[in-house]
Design a protein around this motif. Structure first.
Motif, mmCIF file in Angstrom:
data_model
loop_
_atom_site.group_PDB
_atom_site.id
_atom_site.type_symbol
_atom_site.label_atom_id
_atom_site.label_comp_id
_atom_site.label_asym_id
_atom_site.label_seq_id
_atom_site.Cartn_x
_atom_site.Cartn_y
_atom_site.Cartn_z
ATOM 1 N N VAL A 195 -0.307 -2.216 -3.825
ATOM 2 C CA VAL A 195 -0.463 -0.877 -4.380
ATOM 3 C C VAL A 195 0.918 -0.264 -4.596
ATOM 4 C CG1 VAL A 195 -1.464 1.417 -4.109
ATOM 5 C CG2 VAL A 195 -2.670 -0.577 -3.205
ATOM 6 N N PRO A 196 1.386 -0.226 -5.851
ATOM 7 C CA PRO A 196 2.675 0.417 -6.125
ATOM 8 C C PRO A 196 2.547 1.928 -6.019
ATOM 9 C CG PRO A 196 1.641 -0.291 -8.167
ATOM 10 C CD PRO A 196 0.747 -0.762 -7.058
ATOM 11 N N GLU A 197 3.667 2.575 -6.020
ATOM 12 C CA GLU A 197 3.681 4.036 -5.979
ATOM 13 C C GLU A 197 4.749 4.552 -6.931
ATOM 14 O OE1 GLU A 197 6.214 5.140 -2.089
ATOM 15 O OE2 GLU A 197 4.559 3.757 -1.663
ATOM 16 N N GLY A 198 4.619 5.802 -7.305
ATOM 17 C CA GLY A 198 5.647 6.412 -8.127
ATOM 18 C C GLY A 198 6.900 6.638 -7.310
ATOM 19 N N LEU A 199 8.001 6.943 -7.969
ATOM 20 C CA LEU A 199 9.231 7.232 -7.234
ATOM 21 C C LEU A 199 9.090 8.520 -6.423
ATOM 22 C CD1 LEU A 199 12.024 6.220 -9.802
ATOM 23 C CD2 LEU A 199 10.830 4.831 -8.092
ATOM 24 N N ASP A 200 8.014 9.264 -6.685
ATOM 25 C CA ASP A 200 7.717 10.460 -5.895
ATOM 26 C C ASP A 200 6.875 10.146 -4.663
ATOM 27 O OD1 ASP A 200 5.333 9.800 -7.081
ATOM 28 O OD2 ASP A 200 5.044 11.706 -8.120
ATOM 29 N N GLY A 201 6.558 8.863 -4.460
ATOM 30 C CA GLY A 201 5.804 8.458 -3.279
ATOM 31 C C GLY A 201 4.300 8.510 -3.423
ATOM 32 N N VAL A 202 3.796 8.902 -4.585
ATOM 33 C CA VAL A 202 2.350 8.985 -4.801
ATOM 34 C C VAL A 202 1.810 7.611 -5.206
ATOM 35 C CG1 VAL A 202 0.499 10.039 -6.149
ATOM 36 C CG2 VAL A 202 2.485 11.416 -5.462
ATOM 37 N N HIS A 203 0.804 7.127 -4.485
ATOM 38 C CA HIS A 203 0.245 5.813 -4.768
ATOM 39 C C HIS A 203 -0.451 5.786 -6.119
ATOM 40 C CE1 HIS A 203 0.667 5.225 -0.352
ATOM 41 N NE2 HIS A 203 0.928 3.993 -0.742
ATOM 42 N N PHE A 204 -0.351 4.654 -6.801
ATOM 43 C CA PHE A 204 -1.065 4.461 -8.054
ATOM 44 C C PHE A 204 -2.560 4.322 -7.766
ATOM 45 C CE2 PHE A 204 2.365 2.676 -11.136
ATOM 46 C CZ PHE A 204 3.239 3.704 -10.761
ATOM 47 N N PRO A 205 -3.409 4.664 -8.732
ATOM 48 C CA PRO A 205 -4.860 4.612 -8.497
ATOM 49 C C PRO A 205 -5.438 3.206 -8.447
ATOM 50 C CG PRO A 205 -4.405 5.290 -10.750
ATOM 51 C CD PRO A 205 -3.086 5.281 -10.036
ATOM 52 N N ASN A 206 -4.726 2.225 -9.027
ATOM 53 C CA ASN A 206 -5.241 0.853 -9.052
ATOM 54 C C ASN A 206 -4.244 -0.119 -8.436
ATOM 55 O OD1 ASN A 206 -7.778 1.180 -10.613
ATOM 56 N ND2 ASN A 206 -6.367 1.849 -12.229
ATOM 57 N N PRO A 207 -4.735 -1.176 -7.789
ATOM 58 C CA PRO A 207 -3.825 -2.212 -7.292
ATOM 59 C C PRO A 207 -3.158 -2.937 -8.463
ATOM 60 C CG PRO A 207 -6.036 -2.457 -6.353
ATOM 61 C CD PRO A 207 -6.140 -1.499 -7.503
ATOM 62 N N ALA A 208 -2.099 -3.657 -8.146
ATOM 63 C CA ALA A 208 -1.391 -4.477 -9.135
ATOM 64 C C ALA A 208 -1.155 -5.855 -8.521
ATOM 65 C CB ALA A 208 -0.068 -3.825 -9.516
ATOM 66 N N ILE A 250 -5.408 -5.308 -16.191
ATOM 67 C CA ILE A 250 -4.811 -5.760 -14.940
ATOM 68 C C ILE A 250 -3.380 -5.242 -14.871
ATOM 69 C CG2 ILE A 250 -4.248 -7.749 -13.500
ATOM 70 C CD1 ILE A 250 -7.211 -7.618 -14.134
ATOM 71 N N SER A 251 -3.023 -4.594 -13.774
ATOM 72 C CA SER A 251 -1.651 -4.111 -13.590
ATOM 73 C C SER A 251 -0.775 -5.233 -13.032
ATOM 74 C CB SER A 251 -1.628 -2.915 -12.636
ATOM 75 O OG SER A 251 -2.301 -1.806 -13.198
ATOM 76 N N VAL A 252 0.404 -5.391 -13.615
ATOM 77 C CA VAL A 252 1.349 -6.435 -13.220
ATOM 78 C C VAL A 252 2.656 -5.770 -12.770
ATOM 79 C CG1 VAL A 252 2.719 -8.408 -14.032
ATOM 80 C CG2 VAL A 252 0.346 -8.116 -14.806
ATOM 81 N N ILE A 253 3.237 -6.301 -11.695
ATOM 82 C CA ILE A 253 4.523 -5.824 -11.178
ATOM 83 C C ILE A 253 5.647 -6.671 -11.762
ATOM 84 C CG2 ILE A 253 5.974 -5.602 -9.119
ATOM 85 C CD1 ILE A 253 3.868 -3.696 -8.633
ATOM 86 N N GLY A 254 6.689 -6.014 -12.294
ATOM 87 C CA GLY A 254 7.900 -6.703 -12.726
ATOM 88 C C GLY A 254 9.026 -6.400 -11.750
ATOM 89 N N ALA A 256 7.655 1.984 -7.487
ATOM 90 C CA ALA A 256 8.237 1.469 -6.246
ATOM 91 C C ALA A 256 7.191 0.626 -5.539
ATOM 92 C CB ALA A 256 8.698 2.614 -5.356
ATOM 93 N N LEU A 257 7.657 -0.387 -4.825
ATOM 94 C CA LEU A 257 6.769 -1.248 -4.050
ATOM 95 C C LEU A 257 7.295 -1.288 -2.622
ATOM 96 C CD1 LEU A 257 4.341 -3.160 -3.956
ATOM 97 C CD2 LEU A 257 5.890 -5.027 -4.595
ATOM 98 N N ARG A 258 6.486 -0.802 -1.722
ATOM 99 C CA ARG A 258 6.882 -0.689 -0.319
ATOM 100 C C ARG A 258 6.475 -1.949 0.456
ATOM 101 N NH1 ARG A 258 8.487 3.970 1.909
ATOM 102 N NH2 ARG A 258 7.694 5.152 0.119
ATOM 103 N N GLY A 259 7.330 -2.350 1.407
ATOM 104 C CA GLY A 259 6.996 -3.478 2.268
ATOM 105 C C GLY A 259 7.348 -4.842 1.721
#
Length: 251
Positions: free
Chosen positions: A134-147, A37-41, A65-68
């Motif tokens: 759905v987080p993304e890299g600092l390059d704007g590419v979305h991660f493959p799995n939700p967190a 499970i992916s967790v956001i800090g 990065a987390l948008r919104g």
């Protein structure tokens, strides 16, 4: 417009909002193929040392990065009373949460935990609303799995859903600290905790540090932490934590 990614689809509610996770089974539904499970800090968990003190077996700690969403100090935290670092007279006992905010972007950390760690995670973060994002890299590419991210709840929902309408449960968790309202806009950051979060963000590099200062707000949703530390909160960064908490709150 391209179709949403599988991660985005898994994190969306039926009305397009963020999907709420209410049980361990909901968490399992957003697990990676490897069962993690992916967790956001976004606060103390910006610090890998803090994250590992809570989740000793975490994997793949990284910046994202987390948008919104925006970070807000509007959450009365009983742990600060337990540890003797809440200052009740000046209302300096707020922790961080995040809340949806169109147009905002926060720099966060992401890491993976085992599914069997989820029940204790839910128990520890009892007063939060768990959202699939759905987080993304600092390059704007979305991660493959939700967190999962711990977002602002409401006092009414918390009392009815998590405390099952029981004053006894509420008092055990909050009432014994004279906290009659959890989610409030008239409190200030716990000083030791704020310093820890700022140092943790700084250790992640300039993008995370500047983002924390400029996209983290007091309960008024107007005053940034950069502004606060330059005015009312001046001196916080020079204050050392109590000796017993230096490792836990050392950035």
């Amino acid at each position: 417009m391209p179709p949403p990614s599988s991660a985005a689809a898994a994190s969306a509610g039926s009305d397009g909002s963020f999907r709420e996770l209410s049980s361990a089974a909901d968490f399992a539904a957003i697990a990676s193929p490897g069962g993690r499970i992916s967790v956001i800090g976004f606060g103390s968990l910006l610090s890998e040392r803090s994250a590992r003190s809570t989740f000793p077996e975490l994997e793949n700690f990284r910046v994202a990065a987390l948008r919104g969403f925006r970070r807000v100090f509007a959450h009365a935290a009983p742990i600060f009373f337990e540890r003797g670092i809440a200052i009740e007279a000046t209302k300096e006992f707020s922790s961080l949460s995040v809340e949806p905010c169109e147009g905002e972007l926060i720099v966060v950390t992401v890491f993976e935990i085992k599914e069997e760690e989820v029940p204790s995670f839910i128990e520890r973060e009892h007063e939060f609303r768990f959202l699939a994002v759905v987080p993304e890299g600092l390059d704007g590419v979305h991660f493959p799995n939700p967190a999962v991210v711990c977002a602002r709840y409401s006092d009414e929902e918390y009392f009815q859903e998590r405390c099952k309408g029981s004053k006894e449960i509420y008092n055990q968790r909050y009432g014994r600290f004279n906290i009659d309202k959890i989610w409030r806009d008239d409190i200030l950051p716990c000083r030791v905790y704020l310093r820890h979060c700022v140092l943790a963000a700084k250790n992640l590099g300039e993008p995370a540090y500047s983002n924390f200062l400029d996209h983290t707000y007091l309960g008024d949703r107007k005053t940034t932490i950069r502004e606060y530390l330059a005015t009312t909160g001046a001196g916080i960064m020079e204050e050392e934590p109590p000796e017993s908490l230096k490792s836990r709150y050392g950035g």
